[in-house]
Design a protein around this motif. Structure first.
Motif, PDB file in Angstrom:
ATOM      1  N   GLY A 191      11.761 -24.497   6.909  1.00 11.73           N
ATOM      2  CA  GLY A 191      11.438 -25.082   5.490  1.00 11.73           C
ATOM      3  C   GLY A 191      12.573 -25.903   5.145  1.00 11.73           C
ATOM      4  O   GLY A 191      12.773 -27.044   4.517  1.00 11.73           O
ATOM      5  N   VAL A 192      13.950 -25.369   5.403  1.00  8.16           N
ATOM      6  CA  VAL A 192      15.051 -25.897   4.999  1.00  8.16           C
ATOM      7  C   VAL A 192      15.250 -27.326   5.514  1.00  8.16           C
ATOM      8  O   VAL A 192      15.614 -28.312   4.873  1.00  8.16           O
ATOM      9  CB  VAL A 192      16.316 -24.979   5.126  1.00  8.16           C
ATOM     10  CG1 VAL A 192      17.456 -25.872   4.537  1.00  8.16           C
ATOM     11  CG2 VAL A 192      16.124 -23.784   4.302  1.00  8.16           C
ATOM     12  N   ARG A 194      12.861 -29.155   6.910  1.00  6.74           N
ATOM     13  CA  ARG A 194      12.051 -30.172   6.243  1.00  6.74           C
ATOM     14  C   ARG A 194      12.305 -30.657   5.106  1.00  6.74           C
ATOM     15  O   ARG A 194      12.172 -31.881   4.919  1.00  6.74           O
ATOM     16  CB  ARG A 194      10.436 -29.540   6.104  1.00  6.74           C
ATOM     17  CG  ARG A 194       9.719 -29.352   7.654  1.00  6.74           C
ATOM     18  CD  ARG A 194       8.341 -28.869   7.506  1.00  6.74           C
ATOM     19  NE  ARG A 194       8.204 -27.645   6.488  1.00  6.74           N
ATOM     20  CZ  ARG A 194       8.322 -26.480   7.127  1.00  6.74           C
ATOM     21  NH1 ARG A 194       8.396 -26.496   8.667  1.00  6.74           N
ATOM     22  NH2 ARG A 194       8.266 -25.286   6.513  1.00  6.74           N
ATOM     23  N   LEU A 196      15.267 -31.089   4.103  1.00  8.10           N
ATOM     24  CA  LEU A 196      16.411 -32.264   4.371  1.00  8.10           C
ATOM     25  C   LEU A 196      15.917 -33.461   4.769  1.00  8.10           C
ATOM     26  O   LEU A 196      16.016 -34.644   4.027  1.00  8.10           O
ATOM     27  CB  LEU A 196      17.368 -31.594   5.216  1.00  8.10           C
ATOM     28  CG  LEU A 196      18.345 -30.423   4.856  1.00  8.10           C
ATOM     29  CD1 LEU A 196      18.973 -30.095   6.221  1.00  8.10           C
ATOM     30  CD2 LEU A 196      19.266 -30.819   3.702  1.00  8.10           C
ATOM     31  N   ALA A 198      12.905 -34.408   4.232  1.00  5.30           N
ATOM     32  CA  ALA A 198      12.183 -35.094   3.102  1.00  5.30           C
ATOM     33  C   ALA A 198      13.121 -35.873   1.999  1.00  5.30           C
ATOM     34  O   ALA A 198      12.711 -37.038   1.781  1.00  5.30           O
ATOM     35  CB  ALA A 198      11.326 -33.994   2.310  1.00  5.30           C
ATOM     36  N   VAL A 204      12.875 -38.309  -4.995  1.00  7.23           N
ATOM     37  CA  VAL A 204      11.974 -37.808  -6.239  1.00  7.23           C
ATOM     38  C   VAL A 204      10.772 -36.931  -5.457  1.00  7.23           C
ATOM     39  O   VAL A 204      10.533 -35.859  -6.043  1.00  7.23           O
ATOM     40  CB  VAL A 204      11.525 -38.965  -6.734  1.00  7.23           C
ATOM     41  CG1 VAL A 204      10.329 -38.688  -7.758  1.00  7.23           C
ATOM     42  CG2 VAL A 204      12.755 -39.733  -7.412  1.00  7.23           C
ATOM     43  N   ALA A 205      10.267 -37.367  -4.476  1.00  7.58           N
ATOM     44  CA  ALA A 205       9.059 -36.689  -3.902  1.00  7.58           C
ATOM     45  C   ALA A 205       9.582 -35.222  -3.321  1.00  7.58           C
ATOM     46  O   ALA A 205       9.010 -34.419  -3.557  1.00  7.58           O
ATOM     47  CB  ALA A 205       8.519 -37.370  -2.819  1.00  7.58           C
ATOM     48  N   ALA A 206      10.590 -35.192  -2.629  1.00  3.46           N
ATOM     49  CA  ALA A 206      11.158 -34.077  -2.185  1.00  3.46           C
ATOM     50  C   ALA A 206      11.320 -32.960  -3.523  1.00  3.46           C
ATOM     51  O   ALA A 206      10.830 -31.974  -3.308  1.00  3.46           O
ATOM     52  CB  ALA A 206      12.610 -34.262  -1.390  1.00  3.46           C
ATOM     53  N   ALA A 207      11.935 -33.448  -4.276  1.00  2.40           N
ATOM     54  CA  ALA A 207      12.196 -32.467  -5.687  1.00  2.40           C
ATOM     55  C   ALA A 207      10.757 -31.978  -6.091  1.00  2.40           C
ATOM     56  O   ALA A 207      10.796 -30.859  -6.640  1.00  2.40           O
ATOM     57  CB  ALA A 207      13.083 -33.278  -6.772  1.00  2.40           C
ATOM     58  N   THR A 208       9.922 -32.994  -6.139  1.00  2.93           N
ATOM     59  CA  THR A 208       8.570 -32.485  -6.796  1.00  2.93           C
ATOM     60  C   THR A 208       8.094 -31.413  -6.140  1.00  2.93           C
ATOM     61  O   THR A 208       7.046 -30.706  -6.390  1.00  2.93           O
ATOM     62  CB  THR A 208       7.518 -33.630  -6.750  1.00  2.93           C
ATOM     63  OG1 THR A 208       8.224 -34.874  -7.471  1.00  2.93           O
ATOM     64  CG2 THR A 208       6.363 -33.478  -7.403  1.00  2.93           C
ATOM     65  N   PHE A 209       8.388 -31.631  -4.710  1.00  2.00           N
ATOM     66  CA  PHE A 209       7.968 -30.264  -3.964  1.00  2.00           C
ATOM     67  C   PHE A 209       8.636 -29.116  -3.784  1.00  2.00           C
ATOM     68  O   PHE A 209       8.346 -28.319  -2.925  1.00  2.00           O
ATOM     69  CB  PHE A 209       7.042 -30.771  -2.555  1.00  2.00           C
ATOM     70  CG  PHE A 209       6.031 -31.730  -2.638  1.00  2.00           C
ATOM     71  CD1 PHE A 209       4.784 -31.048  -3.188  1.00  2.00           C
ATOM     72  CD2 PHE A 209       6.065 -33.180  -2.731  1.00  2.00           C
ATOM     73  CE1 PHE A 209       3.901 -31.947  -3.080  1.00  2.00           C
ATOM     74  CE2 PHE A 209       5.138 -33.907  -2.999  1.00  2.00           C
ATOM     75  CZ  PHE A 209       3.894 -33.508  -3.206  1.00  2.00           C
ATOM     76  N   GLY A 210       9.470 -28.863  -4.545  1.00  2.87           N
ATOM     77  CA  GLY A 210      10.293 -27.796  -4.639  1.00  2.87           C
ATOM     78  C   GLY A 210      11.861 -27.883  -3.929  1.00  2.87           C
ATOM     79  O   GLY A 210      12.442 -26.786  -3.694  1.00  2.87           O
ATOM     80  N   VAL A 211      11.967 -29.111  -3.382  1.00  3.00           N
ATOM     81  CA  VAL A 211      13.508 -29.064  -2.695  1.00  3.00           C
ATOM     82  C   VAL A 211      14.402 -29.166  -3.695  1.00  3.00           C
ATOM     83  O   VAL A 211      14.511 -30.233  -4.671  1.00  3.00           O
ATOM     84  CB  VAL A 211      13.484 -30.257  -1.708  1.00  3.00           C
ATOM     85  CG1 VAL A 211      14.954 -30.398  -1.166  1.00  3.00           C
ATOM     86  CG2 VAL A 211      12.328 -30.175  -0.539  1.00  3.00           C
ATOM     87  N   ASN A 212      15.537 -28.446  -3.602  1.00  2.23           N
ATOM     88  CA  ASN A 212      16.785 -28.584  -4.624  1.00  2.23           C
ATOM     89  C   ASN A 212      17.765 -29.417  -3.946  1.00  2.23           C
ATOM     90  O   ASN A 212      18.619 -29.243  -3.304  1.00  2.23           O
ATOM     91  CB  ASN A 212      17.342 -27.018  -4.805  1.00  2.23           C
ATOM     92  CG  ASN A 212      18.419 -27.047  -5.799  1.00  2.23           C
ATOM     93  OD1 ASN A 212      19.047 -28.086  -6.170  1.00  2.23           O
ATOM     94  ND2 ASN A 212      18.598 -25.808  -6.283  1.00  2.23           N
TER      95      ASN A 212
END
Lengths: 348, 261
Positions: A191-192, A194, A196, A198, A204-212
């Protein structure tokens, strides 16, 4: 379930691991066939750079961030190990670990402010870091030996066996390289990883799905710096001599070119990119004066025609064409089915 | 209503300016649990700004957003996701080079865990979790009719499929609230019908949704509650039938049309 099918499923499920073991087997048998020191020396260099470039490829290729300063981390690792073991007599292995941790702290301090930057600004900031490291290595002669470098770095030893020949070092460095390869392959299949990939494509999209986003960029930067540091330490113990020019900004550029030739985000491609760029000078010896120009040309040509890098770019082309063909076929099949449904092809 | 449970979303006096121009001006609204709340209004009404405030992409100048009784202001996007809010984007924001399956798996980033050490070592726990997540993602792809395209790069799909990948990615994590930003923009009537059916299906499963949409037929057919924005202000709110007859709403839409026509 038949035994054949079981074997097939096992192979499929563990394909990545099996390929790594296969590669290990091939690499382990190479010195049995090719015994000349020249070849082994080249393969050792490739092994060293593979470790550093794998880390850089996670940061640049996978997470999409540019660093023109990784030779700085490589140099800090090399000089850290060199100074502490040669001048102060510290034991090599614990020193290597300690230096890598220290480099991680340096990367954290550098990364926190600079990773807020994007594109050219990040490139400039990391380039600046490498420049500072190089100047320190040249100017601080009482510790680093200045422009003439530092010699007398002890060889590593494993379980009492001194790693003092090209062949012994070959097995050592490729063990490290295969471990690094495995770690990278593990990371990108999580997941980590994916996250990266993303954030490289759309923060923006990555952050929206929970990527810090901020934290993950710093973490992968620090990780890649550690890889470079370990590669640097191994380099110092292998050659028993270090010189500032090995760690200049031009080396950073070479590392980036290796990533690009290997392909952005391609872990396997890294092996190709590093081998190709390391061997190129040997194949083109008659063009010695023009290496920098040739490297530059390679970079420009690849980025113009395959912006994702050579191996990844080609793989993408194939993947996309296969996908298009499948979608087209699916489309025409649906049309045929519709026609059958409508009775268009029914014969009396 | 005598019902004592607070609404899922309660927005009060939300205000956001862009360089002095108000994009949102003291907007208040509520969205109930298990319902589809539609957010409509002409272009530039502030719908997307509101969605971006809800997801933490923008931070509002003033006002309050309560989600399940919890104040969202100041939280970064990844923290808001953690609370159970997922979204789709008006302009597709898929990761084009990742496969369709991996795109949907990014919707499960929180569930996948964020320990780098665990990822580097690929521990048995992580391996097991990854396998379970893949099944969850494949199930979502099945629901949205995409399972046969799971391994294709998302960038190669036709537009209508991409829209559904976005929805699968949003719903895969079983979120408390899903924000759908113009899910049928650019789709033909058949594809619109498919999306409408999927929204109804999700509502039957008890999902709460906020739907931003221009397509009035879709809004009227799937929503329980409609909120109308115009020029950053809320001009009406109520059940679809009531909103449809509201003279202010007619003016906002038709009045503008007669000017541009």
């Amino acid at each position: 379930m038949s035994a054949f099918r079981k074997t097939w499923l096992f192979t499929l499920r563990h394909r990545t691991g099996l390929i790594v073991w296969l590669l290990a087997l091939v690499l382990a048998s190479i010195p049995l066939v090719l015994r000349n020191p020249y070849t082994l020396n080249n393969l050792n260099l490739i092994g060293l750079y593979v470790i550093a470039v794998l880390g850089l490829n996670l940061f640049t290729g996978y997470a999409g961030q540019i660093s023109l300063g990784h030779a700085g981390f490589f140099g800090l690792g090399a000089y850290g190990s060199a100074v502490l073991t040669a001048t102060y007599g510290w034991p090599p292995w614990p020193t290597m670990l300690l230096v890598a941790l220290a480099v991680a702290v340096v990367a954290l301090i550098i990364g926190m402010p600079t990773l807020r930057l994007h594109g050219h600004y990040l490139a400039m900031a990391t380039l600046g870091f490498n420049y500072v490291v190089h100047i320190i290595l040249v100017q601080w002669d009482e510790v680093t030996g200045g422009p003439s470098g530092l010699s007398g770095i002890p060889a590593l030893s494993v379980l009492g066996l001194s790693i003092d020949t090209d062949m012994k070092f070959y097995y050592l460095v490729w063990t490290f390289a295969l471990v690094a390869l495995t770690l990278c392959l593990n990371l990108v299949r999580s997941g980590v990883g994916r996250g990266l990939a993303a954030l490289a494509q759309d923060e923006v999209a990555a952050a929206t799905f929970g990527v810090n986003v901020k934290r993950d960029k710093i973490r992968v930067f620090v990780l890649s710096a550690c890889f470079a540091s370990v590669a640097g330490s191994l380099y110092a113990h292998y050659f028993s001599f270090v010189n500032p020019d090995t760690f200049s900004i031009f080396k950073s550029l070479d590392l980036v070119i290796m990533v690009v030739v290997g392909g952005l985000g391609s872990i396997w491609g890294t092996l190709f990119g590093v081998s190709f760029i390391t061997m190129l000078p040997h194949w083109l010896e008659f063009l010695e004066t023009y290496y920098d120009i040739i490297h530059g040309l390679i970079l420009v040509v690849i980025l113009l025609f395959l912006p994702q890098g050579f191996v990844t770019g080609l793989a993408d082309l194939i993947r996309i064409n296969l996908a298009r063909r499948r979608l087209r076929n699916a489309g025409s099949r649906r049309l045929e089915e519709d026609m059958v449904d409508a009775g268009a092809t029914r014969r009396p | 209503m005598a019902n004592s449970t607070p609404p899922l979303i309660q927005v009060s006096n939300l205000t956001k300016h862009f360089g002095g121009l108000p994009a949102l001006d003291r907007v208040s609204l509520t969205a109930a649990r298990g319902q589809v709340t539609a957010l409509i209004g002409p272009n530039g009404a502030g719908k997307t700004t509101l969605i971006n405030c809800l997801t933490g992409v923008l931070s509002p100048d003033r006002g309050e957003i309560l989600f399940d009784g919890r104040d969202l202001s100041g939280l970064p996007p990844h923290e808001i996701t953690r609370l159970g809010i997922a979204r789709t984007f008006q302009n597709l924001r898929l990761f084009p080079r990742l496969s369709v399956l991996d795109n949907v798996l990014t919707g499960l980033t929180i569930q996948a865990g964020s320990s780098m050490l665990e990822a580097l070592l690929r521990t048995p726990g992580l391996r097991h979790r990854e396998r379970r997540l893949r099944l969850t993602a494949l199930e979502a792809l099945d629901t949205f009719g995409l399972v046969d395209k799971a391994d294709l790069p998302a960038g190669t799909l036709p537009y209508g499929d991409k829209k559904r990948v976005e929805m699968a990615r949003a719903f895969v994590s079983n979120p408390v609230l899903t924000l759908l930003d113009e899910p049928v923009a650019g789709l033909n009537s058949e594809e619109t019908g498919q999306i409408a059916a999927l929204i109804r299906q999700m509502r039957l499963y008890g999902k709460s949704m906020i739907l931003v949409e221009h397509d009035m037929d879709l809004v009227m057919s799937v929503s329980d509650h409609v909120v109308v924005l115009d020029g950053g202000k809320r001009i009406a709110a109520g059940p679809p039938e009531e909103v449809r007859r509201n003279p202010l709403v007619l003016e906002a839409y038709l009045g503008r049309m007669s000017v541009t026509a």
